[in-house]
Design a protein around this motif. Structure first.
Motif, PDB file in Angstrom:
ATOM      1  N   LEU A 147       0.830  -1.206   0.000  1.00 27.39           N
ATOM      2  CA  LEU A 147       0.000   0.000   0.000  1.00 27.39           C
ATOM      3  C   LEU A 147       0.870   1.265   0.000  1.00 27.39           C
ATOM      4  O   LEU A 147       0.522   2.267  -0.623  1.00 27.39           O
ATOM      5  CB  LEU A 147      -0.932   0.000   1.210  1.00 27.39           C
ATOM      6  N   LYS A 148       2.005   1.198   0.697  1.00 25.64           N
ATOM      7  CA  LYS A 148       2.947   2.331   0.682  1.00 25.64           C
ATOM      8  C   LYS A 148       3.491   2.539  -0.730  1.00 25.64           C
ATOM      9  O   LYS A 148       3.596   3.679  -1.209  1.00 25.64           O
ATOM     10  CB  LYS A 148       4.111   2.075   1.648  1.00 25.64           C
ATOM     11  N   GLN A 164       0.852   4.076  -2.944  1.00 29.53           N
ATOM     12  CA  GLN A 164       0.696   5.498  -2.627  1.00 29.53           C
ATOM     13  C   GLN A 164       1.836   6.313  -3.229  1.00 29.53           C
ATOM     14  O   GLN A 164       1.617   7.395  -3.793  1.00 29.53           O
ATOM     15  CB  GLN A 164       0.661   5.688  -1.115  1.00 29.53           C
ATOM     16  N   GLN A 165       3.064   5.790  -3.138  1.00 25.46           N
ATOM     17  CA  GLN A 165       4.215   6.508  -3.693  1.00 25.46           C
ATOM     18  C   GLN A 165       4.114   6.662  -5.204  1.00 25.46           C
ATOM     19  O   GLN A 165       4.595   7.639  -5.777  1.00 25.46           O
ATOM     20  CB  GLN A 165       5.512   5.783  -3.320  1.00 25.46           C
ATOM     21  N   LYS A 217      -4.508   5.121  -7.621  1.00 23.13           N
ATOM     22  CA  LYS A 217      -5.733   5.118  -6.841  1.00 23.13           C
ATOM     23  C   LYS A 217      -6.283   3.690  -6.747  1.00 23.13           C
ATOM     24  O   LYS A 217      -6.301   2.962  -7.741  1.00 23.13           O
ATOM     25  CB  LYS A 217      -6.783   6.027  -7.478  1.00 23.13           C
ATOM     26  N   HIS A 277      -7.670   1.979   6.176  1.00 25.23           N
ATOM     27  CA  HIS A 277      -7.156   2.531   4.924  1.00 25.23           C
ATOM     28  C   HIS A 277      -8.303   3.120   4.100  1.00 25.23           C
ATOM     29  O   HIS A 277      -9.455   2.704   4.205  1.00 25.23           O
ATOM     30  CB  HIS A 277      -6.450   1.436   4.124  1.00 25.23           C
TER      31      HIS A 277
END
Length: 341
Positions: A258-259, A262-263, A267, A286
């Motif tokens: 998930l990190k 996000q980086q 979406k 989340h």
């Protein structure tokens, strides 16, 4: 505070050899043909002046310490911590204490810890085992010490075990993504030869084949540093920009994944749908909440402690084994919503 009693102190006080004291305290008196009179003499002295004398003396006399060893990969992991809490409560209700250790999935460390627990005369073992400890488990069983494995099992060790149906879990998750319109589904997991990890991978591959899709697999090395896990996931996603969904093999990989997502500015689920094995609070918090294959923690803990207590209490034979496989639960949330064409 009293100085902790040592073997040398006991030997000097009783005018006997340190070797004899050591054999007696480690439960080897009968094996070494040490007289009952000498054993009683040591036990009496330990009761009078020893370090935690009552517990030690009781274990020497009865052969029981009323202690269970719980050996897990990482006690700080939410899955293992939750299991441990439930097992501890049930054990305590039945007159047993739990002593914990984290093995870090390290074979040598696990062997060392089993030896330490044997010296402490623990009555039974609950282990999430690394590879390569089959002989150690066989030795425990030969010494009438019950062993129950959980989370994974060893193919060449005939033991009780309790596991989740890992293969069915990832198969169901991958199949749901395919039915929701996703065509490029990846599986990202730890590089690990253990049976539970192989089964999770196989469940994914079976579902991919069933839906006539192309497989995309990434196996990353375990590290205590999350960045060392996030970086290869980031690289994999960058190399496979065509992916529209991913199944993560563990909650640790999922959190790092998930990190990475996000980086990359992706979406969920519009750019990339997400499902992870092992549910925990981070996934529910989340945005959007993450679909997860939850292991039935309460059931696992109950089955594990029941199997062990039955053997400790003589209800079942030490060498009579049971293998229990419990279905997982797919908690469907927004991260795997049907793809919009």
């Amino acid at each position: 505070m009293k100085k902790r009693l040592s073997i040398a102190d006991i030997a000097e006080a009783l005018n006997i050899s340190k070797t004899s004291v050591s054999f007696i305290l480690n439960g080897q008196a009968e094996e070494k043909r040490i007289s009952k009179k000498l054993v009683d003499k040591v036990v009496q002295y330990v009761e009078e002046v020893g370090y935690k004398p009552n517990l030690l003396a009781k274990s020497l006399r009865t052969g029981k310490s009323n202690t269970i060893a719980l050996m897990v990969e990482d006690i700080s992991n939410p899955f293992f911590a939750s299991i441990a809490r439930l097992i501890e409560d049930r054990a305590y209700q039945n007159g047993y204490r739990i002593t914990y250790c984290s093995t870090d999935n390290d074979t040598a460390k696990t062997k060392d810890m089993i030896g330490i627990f044997q010296d402490r005369h623990v009555d039974g073992y609950i282990i999430a085992p690394p590879e390569g400890i089959e002989d150690d488990i066989l030795s425990l069983q030969k010494n009438n010490l019950p062993v129950v494995l959980f989370d994974r099992y060893l193919q060449h060790a005939d033991t009780d075990y309790v596991i989740t149906d890992n293969k069915a879990g990832t198969h169901q998750a991958t199949n749901m993504l395919a039915k929701n319109g996703y065509k490029k589904i990846a599986f990202i997991t730890f590089a690990n030869p253990q049976v539970q990890m192989r089964d999770r991978l196989q469940g994914y591959l079976d579902a991919i084949k069933q839906n006539n899709l192309e497989h995309f697999v990434a196996e990353v090395l375990f590290s205590r540093n999350d960045q060392d896990i996030t970086k290869p996931i980031l690289d994999f996603l960058n190399q496979h920009k065509q992916l529209d969904a991913v199944v993560f093999g563990t909650n640790h990989v999922g959190a790092c994944g998930l990190k990475a997502i996000q980086q990359l500015g992706l979406k969920v689920p519009d750019d990339l749908a997400v499902i992870s094995f092992d549910d925990y609070d981070v996934f529910q918090l989340h945005s959007p909440p993450v679909t997860a294959i939850a292991q039935p923690i309460q059931q696992i803990a109950n089955q594990v402690i029941n199997l062990l207590l039955n053997k400790l209490n003589g209800a079942t034979d030490i060498l009579q084994t049971q293998q229990i496989v419990i279905p997982g639960q797919l908690h469907i949330r927004s991260s795997s919503a049907a793809k919009i064409s």
